[in-house]
Motif scaffolding. Structure first.
Motif, PDB file in Angstrom:
ATOM      1  N   TYR A 279      33.247  29.011  38.275  1.00  0.00           N
ATOM      2  CA  TYR A 279      33.702  29.926  37.210  1.00  0.00           C
ATOM      3  C   TYR A 279      34.545  31.059  37.789  1.00  0.00           C
ATOM      4  O   TYR A 279      35.568  31.448  37.217  1.00  0.00           O
ATOM      5  CB  TYR A 279      32.500  30.494  36.460  1.00  0.00           C
ATOM      6  CG  TYR A 279      32.876  31.418  35.324  1.00  0.00           C
ATOM      7  CD1 TYR A 279      33.515  30.938  34.182  1.00  0.00           C
ATOM      8  CD2 TYR A 279      32.630  32.786  35.413  1.00  0.00           C
ATOM      9  CE1 TYR A 279      33.886  31.779  33.154  1.00  0.00           C
ATOM     10  CE2 TYR A 279      32.996  33.644  34.394  1.00  0.00           C
ATOM     11  CZ  TYR A 279      33.630  33.129  33.265  1.00  0.00           C
ATOM     12  OH  TYR A 279      33.996  33.977  32.248  1.00  0.00           O
ATOM     13  N   PHE A 280      34.126  31.564  38.947  1.00  0.00           N
ATOM     14  CA  PHE A 280      34.905  32.607  39.617  1.00  0.00           C
ATOM     15  C   PHE A 280      36.316  32.115  39.928  1.00  0.00           C
ATOM     16  O   PHE A 280      37.304  32.807  39.688  1.00  0.00           O
ATOM     17  CB  PHE A 280      34.192  33.035  40.907  1.00  0.00           C
ATOM     18  CG  PHE A 280      35.073  33.779  41.861  1.00  0.00           C
ATOM     19  CD1 PHE A 280      35.538  35.056  41.567  1.00  0.00           C
ATOM     20  CD2 PHE A 280      35.478  33.191  43.059  1.00  0.00           C
ATOM     21  CE1 PHE A 280      36.367  35.734  42.461  1.00  0.00           C
ATOM     22  CE2 PHE A 280      36.304  33.862  43.947  1.00  0.00           C
ATOM     23  CZ  PHE A 280      36.753  35.139  43.634  1.00  0.00           C
ATOM     24  N   SER A 281      36.408  30.888  40.469  1.00  0.00           N
ATOM     25  CA  SER A 281      37.717  30.330  40.823  1.00  0.00           C
ATOM     26  C   SER A 281      38.593  30.169  39.584  1.00  0.00           C
ATOM     27  O   SER A 281      39.809  30.416  39.625  1.00  0.00           O
ATOM     28  CB  SER A 281      37.537  28.984  41.527  1.00  0.00           C
ATOM     29  OG  SER A 281      36.833  29.148  42.746  1.00  0.00           O
ATOM     30  N   LYS A 282      37.981  29.764  38.501  1.00  0.00           N
ATOM     31  CA  LYS A 282      38.722  29.576  37.248  1.00  0.00           C
ATOM     32  C   LYS A 282      39.276  30.912  36.741  1.00  0.00           C
ATOM     33  O   LYS A 282      40.451  31.013  36.348  1.00  0.00           O
ATOM     34  CB  LYS A 282      37.793  28.953  36.203  1.00  0.00           C
ATOM     35  CG  LYS A 282      38.451  28.695  34.867  1.00  0.00           C
ATOM     36  CD  LYS A 282      37.471  28.051  33.885  1.00  0.00           C
ATOM     37  CE  LYS A 282      38.133  27.811  32.534  1.00  0.00           C
ATOM     38  NZ  LYS A 282      37.171  27.217  31.568  1.00  0.00           N
ATOM     39  N   VAL A 283      38.425  31.949  36.774  1.00  0.00           N
ATOM     40  CA  VAL A 283      38.860  33.275  36.315  1.00  0.00           C
ATOM     41  C   VAL A 283      39.940  33.823  37.246  1.00  0.00           C
ATOM     42  O   VAL A 283      40.945  34.391  36.803  1.00  0.00           O
ATOM     43  CB  VAL A 283      37.655  34.235  36.258  1.00  0.00           C
ATOM     44  CG1 VAL A 283      38.117  35.664  35.963  1.00  0.00           C
ATOM     45  CG2 VAL A 283      36.653  33.778  35.201  1.00  0.00           C
ATOM     46  N   PHE A 284      39.759  33.630  38.571  1.00  0.00           N
ATOM     47  CA  PHE A 284      40.719  34.126  39.562  1.00  0.00           C
ATOM     48  C   PHE A 284      42.090  33.488  39.347  1.00  0.00           C
ATOM     49  O   PHE A 284      43.126  34.171  39.351  1.00  0.00           O
ATOM     50  CB  PHE A 284      40.199  33.824  40.975  1.00  0.00           C
ATOM     51  CG  PHE A 284      41.010  34.485  42.053  1.00  0.00           C
ATOM     52  CD1 PHE A 284      40.619  35.707  42.575  1.00  0.00           C
ATOM     53  CD2 PHE A 284      42.166  33.892  42.556  1.00  0.00           C
ATOM     54  CE1 PHE A 284      41.371  36.320  43.574  1.00  0.00           C
ATOM     55  CE2 PHE A 284      42.912  34.498  43.548  1.00  0.00           C
ATOM     56  CZ  PHE A 284      42.514  35.723  44.053  1.00  0.00           C
ATOM     57  N   LYS A 285      42.091  32.172  39.141  1.00  0.00           N
ATOM     58  CA  LYS A 285      43.369  31.466  38.977  1.00  0.00           C
ATOM     59  C   LYS A 285      44.070  31.908  37.697  1.00  0.00           C
ATOM     60  O   LYS A 285      45.310  32.025  37.659  1.00  0.00           O
ATOM     61  CB  LYS A 285      43.119  29.968  38.961  1.00  0.00           C
ATOM     62  CG  LYS A 285      44.414  29.163  38.969  1.00  0.00           C
ATOM     63  CD  LYS A 285      44.151  27.684  39.189  1.00  0.00           C
ATOM     64  CE  LYS A 285      45.463  26.904  39.303  1.00  0.00           C
ATOM     65  NZ  LYS A 285      45.242  25.466  39.553  1.00  0.00           N
ATOM     66  N   LYS A 286      43.292  32.161  36.664  1.00  0.00           N
ATOM     67  CA  LYS A 286      43.883  32.612  35.405  1.00  0.00           C
ATOM     68  C   LYS A 286      44.535  33.991  35.570  1.00  0.00           C
ATOM     69  O   LYS A 286      45.610  34.258  35.012  1.00  0.00           O
ATOM     70  CB  LYS A 286      42.803  32.683  34.318  1.00  0.00           C
ATOM     71  CG  LYS A 286      43.327  33.113  32.961  1.00  0.00           C
ATOM     72  CD  LYS A 286      42.210  33.128  31.927  1.00  0.00           C
ATOM     73  CE  LYS A 286      42.750  33.582  30.560  1.00  0.00           C
ATOM     74  NZ  LYS A 286      41.689  33.636  29.535  1.00  0.00           N
TER      75      LYS A 286
END
Length: 536
Positions: A516-523
């Protein structure tokens, strides 16, 4: 009614003020103190009816304050708001007359209920104290009040005369042979400054003094009787039943008597002689008209007789035509800008040859509408933003030494009123911003933890809706977006350290789930954490 909040933490005092529906409780003044010693000074000066206090404070704590209040302000109602669920503190609260003991974080419903109970209790006790006081008043002191009400009813409804005919004969000697009457109105809506300064906070005493002086002259010759008209907040009526041909001379003597006692004079509106009692309303309306239509810019007489004539043409000058200039000046918080806006308005006013009470009332109404509109536009939560001082009605005390309406004094009062409004708005804006800046600091110190809007609301004793709305107004950003941005900025710094795993960094900035962190970071960054690390 005055309420005092005592707490050594400013944000707690701010929260209490925001949580209470002061208007519905009828509470118009909220005072603050940061410890028990400061509270004592405020109690001695303002004598608040309700006192809300914390228990653990520096210099003088809540227990010491409650003990002092028990001895020196026994009638005040005490409510304790404490962060400590401690039996000894509760015991002392009861011992020294506290009505309630509320725990932090404060529940708004409990707080409002406790205040309502304290207010009701104080009002009941106050009523009881008044009743005991009334029992000590002799009958001759209460008679003027009785006649104020009786004669006010007769002016409003002449047919009421038949039910009080015997009383009027007994008290005033008004017999059936007295077939005529004449009404004179003494109005305190416009008075000389020296009188206003003397009786600014003693309106009842002013009415009492004026009616007594008038009756010294009227009763001596049994010409009439002066009484406070209960259907108006600013009129004294002189009901005359004989001596009509000498009335003007008598009114001049009365005004000189008022000047000797109070060092000021008043305008009298004089109606025509009418049949008694059915013509009493007609004479009253004529006296009102004579006062309302007098030219406030000139002082040729203190006596204004009614003259049947066409109503003057309305003045085509409205304060609302200058509303945008006033609004911009108020929001600028600049005294020079306010002066310039008022100066432009005053130049237009000075071109008018006649200004009467009706015109002033119209301008006053326009001003209050504008002021209310400005305050409502600031925030729906600003129940405190009410200006209730005498200065708000900025034309009530604007007579010069010759009894003329003073445009110069009016300009000064209008500028002061607008400046007071500007300062109030600025203070409210700063207070709301300070709370939000405290919220920002709270987030930045705890971004690595699980933070919810409810957690923040509990911490600052504010509603979630209020925090969410104010945060967006002050920062231009939603609170949730702000928290994400802070976390990602911190993560970008941590990614520069090659010895930290992505999962570790996620945990360090408040994300338990690495994916989830990676998803938020990429966004947010348009790169995955690994890509960002390699590039930087």
């Amino acid at each position: 009614m005055n309420v005092l909040i005592v707490d050594d933490e400013q944000h707690v005092r701010d929260a209490i003020k925001l949580l209470v529906d002061w208007d519905s409780l009828g509470i118009n003044t909220v005072l603050e103190a940061e410890n028990g010693q400061a509270a004592i000074a405020i109690v001695e000066q303002y004598k608040p009816e309700i006192i809300m206090t914390d228990m653990m404070m520096p210099i003088k704590n809540g227990v010491d304050l409650l003990e002092w209040l028990q001895n020196y302000s026994p009638c005040s109602k005490k409510i304790v708001i404490s962060g400590h669920d401690d039996f000894e503190l509760v015991r002392n609260t009861i011992k020294f007359g506290g009505m309630d003991y509320l725990l932090k974080p404060i529940d708004p419903d409990q707080l409002n209920e406790a205040l309502a109970n304290a207010k009701d209790c104080w009002e009941k006790e106050e009523l009881s104290r008044h009743e005991r006081c009334k029992q000590n008043i002799q009958i001759n002191q209460s008679k003027p009040v009785y006649w104020d009400k009786v004669l006010s009813n007769m002016v409003s409804e002449p047919n009421y005369y038949s039910s009080i005919q015997d009383d009027l004969r007994s008290e005033f000697g008004i017999t059936e042979e007295m077939k005529q009457c004449q009404i004179v109105i003494l109005s305190i809506d416009m008075m000389e400054r020296v009188v206003m300064n003397k009786f600014a906070n003693h309106r009842v005493l002013l009415f009492f003094s004026l009616t007594n002086i008038c009756n010294e002259f009227l009763r001596k010759k049994n010409i009439g009787f002066a009484f406070r008209y209960w259907n108006s907040d600013h009129e004294i009526i002189l009901l005359c039943w004989q001596g009509f041909d000498k009335l003007n001379a008598l009114l001049t003597q009365i005004n000189e008597g008022i000047y000797a006692a109070l060092h000021g004079r008043f305008d009298f509106g004089v109606g025509t002689v009418q049949l008694f009692p059915k013509g009493i309303q007609q004479s009253y309306r004529e006296a009102q008209t004579a006062l309302k239509q007098r030219n406030m810019l000139k002082k040729t007489t203190w006596l204004h007789g009614y003259e049947a004539k066409d109503s003057p043409l309305p003045i085509n000058l409205h304060l609302t035509d200058y509303s945008e200039k006033f609004r911009l000046a108020v929001w600028s918080s600049n005294a020079d800008e306010i002066h310039a806006a008022v100066e432009e308005w005053i130049r237009a006013v000075k071109q008018i040859p006649v200004i009467n009470i009706e015109q002033l009332d119209l301008w006053w109404h326009e001003y209050t509408v504008l002021r209310s509109k400005w305050l409502r536009s600031l925030s729906s939560d600003n129940s405190e933003l009410e200006l209730t001082s005498e200065k708000d009605r900025f034309f009530t005390v604007l007579m010069d030494d010759q009894g003329r309406f003073s445009i110069e004094l009016w300009q000064k009062e209008l500028e002061e009123s607008l400046l007071a409004l500007s300062n109030l708005i600025t203070k409210q804006q700063h207070r709301e911003k300070n709370v939000i800046y405290d919220v920002i600091q709270y987030i930045e110190n705890r971004y690595q933890q699980e933070i919810t809007l409810q957690d923040i609301a509990n911490q600052f004793f504010l509603s979630r809706e209020y925090i969410s709305r104010k945060f967006k107004q002050v920062t231009g950003e939603n609170l949730s977006d702000y928290l994400v941005r802070i976390r990602i900025e911190k993560a970008k710094l941590l990614l520069l350290n090659p010895n930290l795993k992505i999962s570790q960094i996620a945990q360090m900035v408040g994300y338990a789930d690495e994916k989830y962190f990676s998803k938020v970071f990429k966004k947010m960054v348009e790169q995955s954490p690994n890509q960002y690390r390699k590039q930087n």
